[in-house]
Enzyme design. Structure first.
Site, PDB file in Angstrom:
ATOM      1  N   HIS A   1      47.093  50.093  38.760  1.00 45.73           N
ATOM      2  CA  HIS A   1      47.165  48.889  37.918  1.00 45.73           C
ATOM      3  C   HIS A   1      47.327  49.271  36.447  1.00 45.73           C
ATOM      4  O   HIS A   1      48.226  48.758  35.750  1.00 45.73           O
ATOM      5  CB  HIS A   1      45.886  48.069  38.107  1.00 45.73           C
ATOM      6  CG  HIS A   1      45.848  46.823  37.283  1.00 45.73           C
ATOM      7  ND1 HIS A   1      46.212  45.586  37.770  1.00 45.73           N
ATOM      8  CD2 HIS A   1      45.480  46.611  35.987  1.00 45.73           C
ATOM      9  CE1 HIS A   1      46.076  44.676  36.829  1.00 45.73           C
ATOM     10  NE2 HIS A   1      45.634  45.273  35.727  1.00 45.73           N
ATOM     11  N   GLU A   2      46.475  50.175  35.978  1.00 48.61           N
ATOM     12  CA  GLU A   2      46.536  50.556  34.560  1.00 48.61           C
ATOM     13  C   GLU A   2      47.797  51.354  34.240  1.00 48.61           C
ATOM     14  O   GLU A   2      48.317  51.275  33.132  1.00 48.61           O
ATOM     15  CB  GLU A   2      45.281  51.340  34.181  1.00 48.61           C
ATOM     16  CG  GLU A   2      43.971  50.584  34.370  1.00 48.61           C
ATOM     17  CD  GLU A   2      43.933  49.238  33.667  1.00 48.61           C
ATOM     18  OE1 GLU A   2      44.639  49.067  32.638  1.00 48.61           O
ATOM     19  OE2 GLU A   2      43.216  48.335  34.136  1.00 48.61           O
TER      20      GLU A   2
END
Length: 447
Positions: free
Chosen positions: A18-19
Site C-alpha cells: 500500500h505504502e
C-alpha cells in the site's frame, strides 16, 4: 506462534505494498519522500540509502509515507517545487489513490497465483439440509443441484455462497433454481425473516442452512473424556435409532442431541454386526446465548459423495489472469455493497471483523497451506483497498474527496473544514474499530 507470524507477515506485506503505491507515484510526480514507515511508534530499524529514510516500527497496524510539505514545517526554497502541497491537484489525487489501487493490484496477482495452479472446487450439490433453517423451510432436499441464485447461474459451491451473500444484501428473500434428484427443475425461495436475526445474519454470510458435505451414520471421532466416550461409544459404531426412533441422517442425530441438553437418550448402535443400546445424557453448554446439548462425537465423511462433489478448474496463464481480475472486481464490489448495506441497516455490524479475527484466520489458513493463505491475503488486500477509498477524512478516500472538491471549486478546501472533517473521520473510524474489536472478542471468547 504460527498465528502471530502469519498475521505479522500478512500485515507487513499488505501495508508495504500500500505504502509503496504512494511512494512510487509520489516519486513519479517529482515529490520528495522524507520517510517510508512500516508500523507506528519509535523506529526499531532505520536506514537511509539516499534522501528517503526507511523505518520499521513496533506497532504493526499500518504505515505511512511522509512527503515534503510546507504545511508541516520549513521547506528550503530550492525544494519548494518538490513539496506535496505545491503539486497540481491531479498529481495529489494520483498520489493519494495509488495506495488503495496498489492493494487491489496486489490482490489480482495473489488470486492469479492461486488460480493458475488449478482451483479445487465443489459442485453445487446439496449434501445436507440442516433442520429448522430457512433452507429446510424452502423445501431443499439432499441431492438437489443448485442451478442459479437470484437469476445468476452458478457452477460451484463457492459461486452459490457468493451469490447468496450478494442477493441477501439487497433483499431478505433469495430465489434459487434447482434440479432435484429426478431431474426436474424447481424454484425454491429462502426467507430468513421468520427465523430471526441470527438466521438473517447467517444468510448474509452465505449460510441458509445448506452444506455440500454429507456424513455417514457412523462414529468417526470421539472427544476424550466427552459424554459419548464415557457412555461407551466407540469409533466405528453405526448409529441406528434413538429412543426407538430410526435415524435417517447424521444431521438428524446432531439436531436431536443439540435439542436434548440434560435429557436421557437411549442410542442403539451396530458394533461388529451386533446391536446394542447405549444410554447417554448430552451435556448442556451455552453457544451464542443458547443452551444446547453436546456429547463430543464426530462423523465419518461419505467418501463416495465427496468424490462426486470435487473437481479442479484449470486455466491457462491469460485465462487465470482474467479470472483473477474478475475475482478481485467481484470481491471489491461485494465489499462496497456490504458497507453500503451496513450504513442503511440491511447488514449487521456484527459482521465486522477486527485484528484479532484477522490474526486468527491468518493462522488457520497458514496451517492449511500456501494456497489458502494466499487467498486470505488477497481478500484482506481487497478489503484494505476498498476501505481506504471510502470518502472518510483521515483515509485516502477522504483526502481524495477534498481534492475533488478543490478541482470543482478551483481552490482548496479551507483548513478549518479539513480539521473538522479529520475529527469526524477519526471518531467514525474509532467507533467502527470498537465494534470490530467487540465482535472479535465475542467470536473468539464466546462473549
Amino acid at each position: 506462534m504460527l498465528t502471530l507470524l502469519a498475521f505479522l507477515a500478512a500485515i507487513g506485506l499488505l501495508v508495504t505494498f500500500h505504502e509503496l503505491g504512494h511512494y512510487w507515484v509520489a516519486k513519479l510526480c517529482g515529490v520528495r519522500v522524507l520517510r517510508f514507515s512500516i508500523g507506528f511508534g519509535s523506529p526499531l530499524l532505520r536506514f537511509r540509502p539516499k534522501e528517503t529514510e526507511w523505518v520499521v516500527c513496533p506497532i504493526p497496524l499500518g504505515g505511512y509515507v511522509k512527503m515534503l510539505d510546507e504545511r508541516e514545517g520549513f521547506v528550503d526554497p530550492a525544494e519548494r517545487s518538490r513539496a506535496f502541497n505545491n503539486q497540481h491537484v491531479l498529481k495529489r489525487m494520483a498520489i493519494v489513490v495509488a495506495g488503495p489501487l496498489a492493494n487491489l493490484l496486489l490482490a489480482v496477482f495473489l488470486y492469479w497465483g492461486v488460480i493458475a495452479q488449478g482451483v479445487p472446487q465443489l459442485r453445487p450439490l446439496v449434501g445436507t439440509v440442516i433442520e429448522q433453517t430457512p433452507a429446510a423451510a424452502a423445501g431443499f432436499k439432499e441431492g438437489d443441484r443448485i442451478l442459479s441464485v437470484a437469476g445468476d447461474k452458478v457452477a460451484s459451491w463457492q459461486d452459490v455462497r457468493l451469490s447468496i451473500v450478494e442477493a441477501a444484501m439487497s433483499a431478505p428473500r433469495v430465489a434459487m433454481e434447482v434440479q432435484d434428484a429426478s431431474g426436474a427443475r424447481k424454484q425454491r425461495t429462502i426467507d430468513a425473516g421468520p427465523f430471526g436475526e441470527k438466521a438473517q445474519q447467517a444468510l448474509q454470510q452465505g449460510d441458509p442452512g445448506l452444506s455440500p458435505a454429507r456424513f455417514l451414520l457412523e462414529v468417526g471421532a470421539l472427544e476424550e473424556k466427552g459424554v459419548a466416550a464415557k457412555a461407551g461409544l466407540k469409533v466405528g459404531d453405526k448409529l441406528q435409532a434413538v429412543n426407538g426412533v430410526m435415524l435417517r441422517s447424521w444431521e438428524e442425530w446432531v439436531h436431536l442431541v443439540r435439542n436434548s441438553p440434560g435429557k436421557d437418550l437411549t442410542l442403539r448402535v451396530e458394533r461388529e454386526g451386533k446391536s446394542l443400546d447405549i444410554k447417554l445424557r448430552p451435556q448442556a453448554v451455552t453457544q451464542n446465548d443458547e443452551v444446547v446439548g453436546r456429547i463430543g462425537v464426530g462423523p465419518v465423511p461419505d467418501r463416495a459423495w465427496s468424490g462426486k462433489l470435487a473437481f479442479t478448474q484449470h486455466y491457462n496463464a491469460i485465462g487465470a489472469f482474467a479470472a483473477a481480475w474478475a475475482k478481485t472486481g467481484e470481491t471489491a464490489w461485494m465489499s462496497v455493497k456490504f458497507l453500503g448495506n451496513m450504513l442503511i441497516g440491511r447488514a449487521s455490524l456484527n459482521n465486522l471483523s477486527g485484528p484479532l479475527t484477522i490474526a486468527n484466520v491468518a493462522g488457520q489458513t497458514a496451517r492449511e497451506g500456501l494456497t489458502p493463505y494466499l487467498e486470505f491475503l488477497a481478500l484482506i488486500s481487497v478489503s484494505i483497498g476498498v476501505l481506504n477509498l471510502l470518502p472518510i477524512p483521515v483515509l485516502d478516500g477522504g483526502h481524495l474527496m477534498y481534492y475533488v472538491a478543490e478541482l470543482v471549486r478551483g481552490k482548496p478546501v479551507s483548513e478549518r473544514a479539513q480539521l473538522l472533517g479529520q475529527k469526524i473521520g477519526f471518531i467514525l473510524l474509532a467507533s467502527l474499530m470498537a465494534f470490530a474489536m467487540l465482535n472479535d472478542f465475542s467470536r473468539l471468547f464466546g462473549g
